[in-house]
Design a protein around this motif. Structure first.
Motif: not given
Length: 216
Positions: A163-169
């Motif tokens: 979820a963190n990677e999706v949010a960052a990207r």
């Protein structure tokens, strides 16, 4: 912002750009727009000819030596600056012409015309080259954003996606999309610059012609 929202935002931005570019290509005369990267409604004319902006008498060969005349060269530098209002520039031309002795006016006023043409035509050509580079960067950016959107969609579809990677990207894509949108909007104004330079040059050349006529 979710990946879905970012994707919708990007789709809207790319669609707006596509509509804008399609409109410019169909509105401008096809014969004038041989450069496929030219994004403006205005026809692409890389250089002007003197006859397009000068309706006075034929300039003598000595006019090409304008850069050797310190006063004329300095005045050309001042008048060519777009931040100087046209009315102020025209007054400077009239004042310069009024100060010249009759035997100097017949040589130095043609120099002023040639100097303005050489300087502002070169500036206009540089702006047109810059618009071409600007448009190519937009095309490259659009392709990169589409690729990043596709990758983000694929990542978001994975059950084990971070979820963190999706949010960052997503945040990164949203920021790049805003830049793309701003550049699409700016392009309309950038495309006006060559025309503004041409109009300014014509107005100043006309003022010199009027001054020359008065000194006859």
């Amino acid at each position: 912002m979710t990946g879905s929202t970012a994707a919708k935002r990007l789709s809207s931005a790319l669609l707006a750009a596509a509509i804008f570019l399609a409109a410019t290509c169909t509105t401008a005369p096809a014969a004038q727009n041989k450069d496929p990267d030219w994004p403006c409604v205005q026809p692409k004319v890389t250089e002007l000819s003197l006859v397009q902006v000068w309706n006075g008498p034929e300039l003598p060969a000595s006019a090409k030596d304008w850069s050797k005349d310190k006063d004329v060269s300095e005045l050309v530098d001042k008048l060519a600056q777009r931040r100087v209002p046209v009315a102020d520039a025209q007054k400077q031309i009239r004042d310069f012409a009024a100060r010249l002795p009759a035997d100097e006016a017949k040589d130095r006023l043609p120099m002023l015309v040639q100097g303005l043409f050489d300087r502002m035509n070169a500036e206009r050509s540089q702006v047109i080259s810059g618009i071409g580079r600007y448009a190519r960067k937009q095309i490259e950016l659009a392709a990169r954003l589409r690729k990043e959107r596709s990758e983000l969609d694929a990542l978001s579809a994975k059950p084990d996606a971070s979820a963190n990677e999706v949010a960052a990207r997503t945040d990164e894509l949203d920021g790049e999309t805003r830049i793309f949108e701003e550049r699409v909007q700016s392009l309309t104004y950038v495309c006006e610059v060559p025309t503004l330079i041409e109009q300014r040059l014509y107005a100043l050349a006309k003022t010199v012609a009027e001054a020359m006529k008065q000194r006859q």
